[in-house]
Design a protein around this motif. Structure first.
Motif, PDB file in Angstrom:
ATOM      1  N   HIS A  85       0.840  -1.207   0.000  1.00 34.95           N
ATOM      2  CA  HIS A  85       0.000   0.000   0.000  1.00 34.95           C
ATOM      3  C   HIS A  85       0.877   1.260   0.000  1.00 34.95           C
ATOM      4  N   SER A  86       1.975   1.221   0.760  1.00 35.42           N
ATOM      5  CA  SER A  86       2.859   2.395   0.839  1.00 35.42           C
ATOM      6  C   SER A  86       3.440   2.715  -0.533  1.00 35.42           C
ATOM      7  N   GLU A  87       3.822   1.672  -1.260  1.00 32.43           N
ATOM      8  CA  GLU A  87       4.395   1.905  -2.599  1.00 32.43           C
ATOM      9  C   GLU A  87       3.356   2.562  -3.505  1.00 32.43           C
ATOM     10  N   VAL A  88       2.123   2.081  -3.425  1.00 32.12           N
ATOM     11  CA  VAL A  88       1.093   2.578  -4.337  1.00 32.12           C
ATOM     12  C   VAL A  88       0.615   3.981  -3.923  1.00 32.12           C
TER      13      VAL A  88
ATOM     14  N   ASP B 226       8.182   2.689 -11.385  1.00 32.09           N
ATOM     15  CA  ASP B 226       8.882   1.686 -10.570  1.00 32.09           C
ATOM     16  C   ASP B 226       8.104   1.417  -9.280  1.00 32.09           C
ATOM     17  N   GLU B 227       7.588   2.496  -8.663  1.00 29.36           N
ATOM     18  CA  GLU B 227       6.863   2.321  -7.389  1.00 29.36           C
ATOM     19  C   GLU B 227       5.621   1.454  -7.616  1.00 29.36           C
ATOM     20  N   ALA B 228       4.950   1.663  -8.752  1.00 33.02           N
ATOM     21  CA  ALA B 228       3.780   0.832  -9.064  1.00 33.02           C
ATOM     22  C   ALA B 228       4.214  -0.627  -9.159  1.00 33.02           C
TER      23      ALA B 228
ATOM     24  N   TYR C 212      -0.549   2.514   5.843  1.00 32.85           N
ATOM     25  CA  TYR C 212       0.509   2.699   4.850  1.00 32.85           C
ATOM     26  C   TYR C 212       1.443   3.744   5.443  1.00 32.85           C
ATOM     27  N   SER C 213       2.638   3.872   4.871  1.00 32.72           N
ATOM     28  CA  SER C 213       3.647   4.695   5.527  1.00 32.72           C
ATOM     29  C   SER C 213       3.166   6.140   5.743  1.00 32.72           C
ATOM     30  N   SER C 214       3.377   6.600   6.973  1.00 35.61           N
ATOM     31  CA  SER C 214       2.985   7.956   7.390  1.00 35.61           C
ATOM     32  C   SER C 214       3.527   9.043   6.459  1.00 35.61           C
TER      33      SER C 214
ATOM     34  N   ALA D 258      13.885  15.910  -2.410  1.00 39.33           N
ATOM     35  CA  ALA D 258      13.903  15.494  -0.996  1.00 39.33           C
ATOM     36  C   ALA D 258      13.264  14.116  -0.825  1.00 39.33           C
ATOM     37  N   ILE D 259      12.219  13.830  -1.598  1.00 34.92           N
ATOM     38  CA  ILE D 259      11.593  12.496  -1.493  1.00 34.92           C
ATOM     39  C   ILE D 259      12.588  11.430  -1.952  1.00 34.92           C
ATOM     40  N   GLY D 260      13.209  11.673  -3.117  1.00 37.69           N
ATOM     41  CA  GLY D 260      14.157  10.676  -3.616  1.00 37.69           C
ATOM     42  C   GLY D 260      15.304  10.448  -2.638  1.00 37.69           C
TER      43      GLY D 260
ATOM     44  N   LEU E  97      15.712  11.546   0.710  1.00 35.12           N
ATOM     45  CA  LEU E  97      15.414  11.179   2.106  1.00 35.12           C
ATOM     46  C   LEU E  97      14.424  10.017   2.222  1.00 35.12           C
ATOM     47  N   VAL E  98      13.326  10.077   1.492  1.00 30.44           N
ATOM     48  CA  VAL E  98      12.291   9.046   1.656  1.00 30.44           C
ATOM     49  C   VAL E  98      12.762   7.721   1.055  1.00 30.44           C
ATOM     50  N   ASP E  99      13.268   7.766  -0.181  1.00 27.99           N
ATOM     51  CA  ASP E  99      13.787   6.530  -0.764  1.00 27.99           C
ATOM     52  C   ASP E  99      15.045   6.096  -0.022  1.00 27.99           C
ATOM     53  N   GLY E 100      15.798   7.071   0.481  1.00 25.57           N
ATOM     54  CA  GLY E 100      16.996   6.744   1.270  1.00 25.57           C
ATOM     55  C   GLY E 100      16.626   5.978   2.527  1.00 25.57           C
TER      56      GLY E 100
ATOM     57  N   ASN F 238      15.878   0.402   5.295  1.00 33.19           N
ATOM     58  CA  ASN F 238      14.953  -0.587   5.848  1.00 33.19           C
ATOM     59  C   ASN F 238      14.879  -1.828   4.943  1.00 33.19           C
ATOM     60  N   GLN F 239      14.939  -1.604   3.627  1.00 30.88           N
ATOM     61  CA  GLN F 239      14.696  -2.716   2.704  1.00 30.88           C
ATOM     62  C   GLN F 239      15.920  -3.586   2.455  1.00 30.88           C
ATOM     63  N   VAL F 240      17.106  -3.023   2.646  1.00 29.03           N
ATOM     64  CA  VAL F 240      18.306  -3.862   2.526  1.00 29.03           C
ATOM     65  C   VAL F 240      18.223  -4.962   3.590  1.00 29.03           C
TER      66      VAL F 240
ATOM     67  N   GLU G   2      16.245  -0.867  -7.626  1.00 26.44           N
ATOM     68  CA  GLU G   2      15.552   0.292  -8.200  1.00 26.44           C
ATOM     69  C   GLU G   2      15.573   1.474  -7.227  1.00 26.44           C
ATOM     70  N   GLU G   3      15.437   1.176  -5.945  1.00 31.28           N
ATOM     71  CA  GLU G   3      15.431   2.265  -4.950  1.00 31.28           C
ATOM     72  C   GLU G   3      16.761   3.014  -4.934  1.00 31.28           C
ATOM     73  N   SER G   4      17.847   2.314  -5.246  1.00 31.33           N
ATOM     74  CA  SER G   4      19.117   3.021  -5.154  1.00 31.33           C
ATOM     75  C   SER G   4      19.238   4.014  -6.311  1.00 31.33           C
TER      76      SER G   4
ATOM     77  N   SER H  98       5.261  -2.414  19.094  1.00 36.99           N
ATOM     78  CA  SER H  98       4.526  -3.582  19.588  1.00 36.99           C
ATOM     79  C   SER H  98       4.886  -4.874  18.853  1.00 36.99           C
ATOM     80  N   ASN H  99       5.268  -4.762  17.578  1.00 36.64           N
ATOM     81  CA  ASN H  99       5.496  -5.988  16.790  1.00 36.64           C
ATOM     82  C   ASN H  99       6.951  -6.451  16.760  1.00 36.64           C
ATOM     83  N   SER H 100       7.867  -5.562  17.164  1.00 34.37           N
ATOM     84  CA  SER H 100       9.287  -5.837  16.911  1.00 34.37           C
ATOM     85  C   SER H 100       9.813  -7.122  17.546  1.00 34.37           C
TER      86      SER H 100
ATOM     87  N   GLU I 180       2.986  13.947  16.659  1.00 31.51           N
ATOM     88  CA  GLU I 180       2.712  14.186  15.232  1.00 31.51           C
ATOM     89  C   GLU I 180       2.639  12.843  14.493  1.00 31.51           C
ATOM     90  N   PHE I 181       3.595  11.951  14.775  1.00 32.61           N
ATOM     91  CA  PHE I 181       3.614  10.647  14.102  1.00 32.61           C
ATOM     92  C   PHE I 181       2.292   9.905  14.291  1.00 32.61           C
ATOM     93  N   TRP I 182       1.864   9.763  15.548  1.00 34.91           N
ATOM     94  CA  TRP I 182       0.651   8.965  15.811  1.00 34.91           C
ATOM     95  C   TRP I 182      -0.589   9.644  15.243  1.00 34.91           C
ATOM     96  N   ASN I 183      -0.568  10.962  15.259  1.00 37.53           N
ATOM     97  CA  ASN I 183      -1.685  11.710  14.679  1.00 37.53           C
ATOM     98  C   ASN I 183      -1.815  11.390  13.180  1.00 37.53           C
TER      99      ASN I 183
HETATM  100  N1  BYC Z   1       3.737   4.727   9.099  1.00 39.90           N
HETATM  101  O1  BYC Z   1       5.475  -2.443  15.998  1.00 39.90           O
HETATM  102  P1  BYC Z   1       5.910  -1.506  14.935  1.00 39.90           P
HETATM  103  C1  BYC Z   1       8.756   3.684  -0.478  1.00 39.90           C
HETATM  104  C2  BYC Z   1       2.743   1.152  12.596  1.00 39.90           C
HETATM  105  S1  BYC Z   1       7.521   2.901   0.438  1.00 39.90           S
HETATM  106  C3  BYC Z   1       2.552   4.174   9.413  1.00 39.90           C
HETATM  107  O2  BYC Z   1       7.298  -1.014  14.960  1.00 39.90           O
HETATM  108  P2  BYC Z   1       6.476  -3.095  12.575  1.00 39.90           P
HETATM  109  C4  BYC Z   1       8.405   4.668  -1.475  1.00 39.90           C
HETATM  110  C5  BYC Z   1       2.942  -0.343  12.428  1.00 39.90           C
HETATM  111  O3  BYC Z   1       2.379  -0.788  11.201  1.00 39.90           O
HETATM  112  C6  BYC Z   1       8.412   2.009   1.667  1.00 39.90           C
HETATM  113  N2  BYC Z   1       2.433   3.212  10.375  1.00 39.90           N
HETATM  114  O4  BYC Z   1       5.570  -2.164  13.483  1.00 39.90           O
HETATM  115  C7  BYC Z   1       7.250   4.520  -2.218  1.00 39.90           C
HETATM  116  C8  BYC Z   1       2.250  -0.869  13.655  1.00 39.90           C
HETATM  117  O5  BYC Z   1       0.836  -0.890  13.479  1.00 39.90           O
HETATM  118  P3  BYC Z   1       0.024  -2.280  13.124  1.00 39.90           P
HETATM  119  C9  BYC Z   1       7.591   1.638   2.819  1.00 39.90           C
HETATM  120  C10 BYC Z   1       3.570   2.810  10.971  1.00 39.90           C
HETATM  121  O6  BYC Z   1       5.632  -3.547  11.444  1.00 39.90           O
HETATM  122  C11 BYC Z   1       6.881   5.509  -3.122  1.00 39.90           C
HETATM  123  C12 BYC Z   1       2.526   0.195  14.709  1.00 39.90           C
HETATM  124  O7  BYC Z   1       2.836   1.381  13.988  1.00 39.90           O
HETATM  125  N3  BYC Z   1       8.364   0.688   3.556  1.00 39.90           N
HETATM  126  O8  BYC Z   1       9.858   3.390  -0.274  1.00 39.90           O
HETATM  127  O9  BYC Z   1       7.199  -4.126  13.366  1.00 39.90           O
HETATM  128  C13 BYC Z   1       7.697   6.626  -3.303  1.00 39.90           C
HETATM  129  C14 BYC Z   1       3.676  -0.188  15.621  1.00 39.90           C
HETATM  130  O10 BYC Z   1       4.922  -0.241  14.898  1.00 39.90           O
HETATM  131  C15 BYC Z   1       4.822   3.332  10.662  1.00 39.90           C
HETATM  132  C16 BYC Z   1       7.822  -0.325   4.278  1.00 39.90           C
HETATM  133  O11 BYC Z   1       6.628  -0.453   4.351  1.00 39.90           O
HETATM  134  C17 BYC Z   1       4.889   4.345   9.682  1.00 39.90           C
HETATM  135  N4  BYC Z   1       6.039   4.937   9.334  1.00 39.90           N
HETATM  136  O12 BYC Z   1       7.620  -2.077  12.028  1.00 39.90           O
HETATM  137  C18 BYC Z   1       8.879   6.735  -2.593  1.00 39.90           C
HETATM  138  C19 BYC Z   1       8.792  -1.284   4.900  1.00 39.90           C
HETATM  139  N5  BYC Z   1       5.753   2.730  11.432  1.00 39.90           N
HETATM  140  O13 BYC Z   1       0.494  -2.711  11.742  1.00 39.90           O
HETATM  141  C20 BYC Z   1       9.253   5.763  -1.693  1.00 39.90           C
HETATM  142  C21 BYC Z   1       8.160  -2.545   5.453  1.00 39.90           C
HETATM  143  C22 BYC Z   1       5.098   1.861  12.204  1.00 39.90           C
HETATM  144  O14 BYC Z   1       0.424  -3.290  14.176  1.00 39.90           O
HETATM  145  N6  BYC Z   1       7.705  -2.392   6.768  1.00 39.90           N
HETATM  146  N7  BYC Z   1       3.785   1.909  11.945  1.00 39.90           N
HETATM  147  O15 BYC Z   1      -1.418  -1.867  13.143  1.00 39.90           O
HETATM  148  C23 BYC Z   1       8.504  -2.484   7.877  1.00 39.90           C
HETATM  149  O16 BYC Z   1       9.700  -2.682   7.785  1.00 39.90           O
HETATM  150  C24 BYC Z   1       7.854  -2.370   9.227  1.00 39.90           C
HETATM  151  O17 BYC Z   1       6.459  -2.618   9.070  1.00 39.90           O
HETATM  152  C25 BYC Z   1       8.079  -0.998   9.919  1.00 39.90           C
HETATM  153  C26 BYC Z   1       7.274  -0.971  11.235  1.00 39.90           C
HETATM  154  C27 BYC Z   1       9.558  -0.823  10.243  1.00 39.90           C
HETATM  155  C28 BYC Z   1       7.603   0.154   9.044  1.00 39.90           C
END
Ligand code: BYC
Length: 313
Positions: free
Chosen positions: A43-46, A74-76, A107-109, A123-125, A127-130, A135-137, A157-159, A206-208, A266-269
């Motif tokens: 979902h975050s990619e889309v 590429d994101e699609a 999806y990503s905040s 900045a997106i390319g 910082l955000v892709d950075g 995370n993805q490596v 592709e991200e690099s 909570s999930n780590s 701000e994050f949780w909001n």
């Molecule tokens: N935003 O227990 P935690 C891209 C949620 S897109 C929103 O640490 P976890 C790109 C988390 O889901 C790349 N929510 O969770 C595309 C959890 O809630 P649930 C996106 C967040 O899963 C287009 C709760 O907070 N990358 O590159 O162990 C253009 C507690 O967190 C966020 C990925 O998706 C957040 N930032 O660790 C340009 C990477 N952070 O689900 C660029 C894959 C946390 O229990 N995902 N939450 O209800 C992961 O690696 C992990 O899911 C995370 C979080 C590190 C993000």
């Protein structure tokens, strides 16, 4: 086979770095966690295509437009690989899309912030892709096979994405005073939200703990965030710009940069749906899905026609 034996085989694979594959037995909670994370990643990619899509028609040159289009495409693609990987765990694409549209799946905040100037594409390319690459490596070594393999291609592709973002900012940083100011302003606005992409602190995550035991995650949220800060704090010097953090300072003892407090309110909001663009982003996705209904119907009709042709032959 009895449950205990199945659990032992699963654990043996995890312990010995053998990937878990779709047809393997796995604990239900492992399946669910992977579905949650992979589908939210998809979902975050889309959704992540939307902030950049905003600038396709306003890219400053034909070359910039072509590069931006390729990046967004590429994101699609990343979204599609990831939806396919999640489907191997027994959830359908329709269910995942429904979870996104109803607000049940996150999806990503980061994608709930607006893209106000061309410098935001840089900045997106950068910082955000950075942040995404760092995370993805780690996820290239995740324990679920289809997710890990998808990540290898995505990281390549991200690099490219990160470099194109840095290059946009580099050009601006060498430009007029107005261009330099635009570059600094974009960095100021994207810096803190980029740090939030790594998720809550380890103490609040909570999930780590379980995800680390299952080797779904190989590094903690805080560890990856620190790695990102260390990388960007050096790269920003090449741009001749600064990061908006008065507490950012090299710590000789730790051999890492210290940095200021993140605004977790701000994050949780934003995660709860109240960020600057949450509603706009979801509405755009829902409208795109509805407007694409005829494509899905046509594809199904075509597949039926092909099947009948086969039967008749
Ligand atoms: N935003 O227990 P935690 C891209 C949620 S897109 C929103 O640490 P976890 C790109 C988390 O889901 C790349 N929510 O969770 C595309 C959890 O809630 P649930 C996106 C967040 O899963 C287009 C709760 O907070 N990358 O590159 O162990 C253009 C507690 O967190 C966020 C990925 O998706 C957040 N930032 O660790 C340009 C990477 N952070 O689900 C660029 C894959 C946390 O229990 N995902 N939450 O209800 C992961 O690696 C992990 O899911 C995370 C979080 C590190 C993000």
């Amino acid at each position: 086979m009895e449950l205990k034996k199945l659990e032992e085989i699963f654990q043996h694979k995890i312990d010995n770095e053998i990937k878990i594959e779709p047809k393997d037995w796995m604990p239900e909670a492992y399946r669910k966690t992977n579905i949650r994370q992979i589908s939210q990643h998809a979902h975050s990619e889309v959704v992540g295509m939307l902030p950049e899509g905003n600038w396709i028609t306003r890219a400053p040159s034909l070359k910039r437009k072509a590069i931006l289009l390729a990046k967004i495409q590429d994101e699609a693609g990343h979204g599609l690989y990831l939806y396919s990987a999640a489907e191997t765990l027994g959830i359908s694409r329709d269910e995942m899309i429904e979870q996104l549209h109803s607000g049940r799946a996150k999806y990503s905040s980061i994608f709930n912030y607006p893209t106000l100037t061309w410098a935001d594409m840089g900045a997106i390319g950068w910082l955000v892709d950075g942040a995404a690459i760092i995370n993805q490596v780690m996820l290239c070594r995740t324990s679920y096979g289809p997710y890990a393999r998808g990540m290898v291609r995505i990281c390549k592709e991200e690099s490219f994405h990160q470099r194109q973002g840095f290059e946009i900012l580099y050009v601006l940083s060498q430009g007029t005073d107005a261009q330099k100011a635009m570059c600094q302003d974009a960095i100021n606005r994207w810096w803190w939200p980029s740090l939030m992409m790594f998720g809550p602190t380890d103490a609040e995550s909570s999930n780590s703990e379980q995800s680390m035991l299952w080797k779904i995650k190989r590094k903690s949220n805080d560890e990856l965030r620190q790695q990102f800060v260390d990388m960007i704090a050096e790269q920003v010097k090449v741009l001749g710009m600064t990061l908006p953090d008065a507490d950012l300072k090299w710590n000789e003892t730790k051999k890492h940069y210290d940095f200021g407090a993140i605004n977790w309110n701000e994050f949780w909001n934003v995660v709860k749906g109240n960020g600057p663009c949450n509603k706009q982003r979801l509405n755009a996705r829902i409208a795109a899905h509805q407007n694409g209904a005829w494509v899905r119907e046509a594809a199904i009709a075509y597949a039926e026609k092909q099947k009948n042709k086969h039967k008749a032959a």
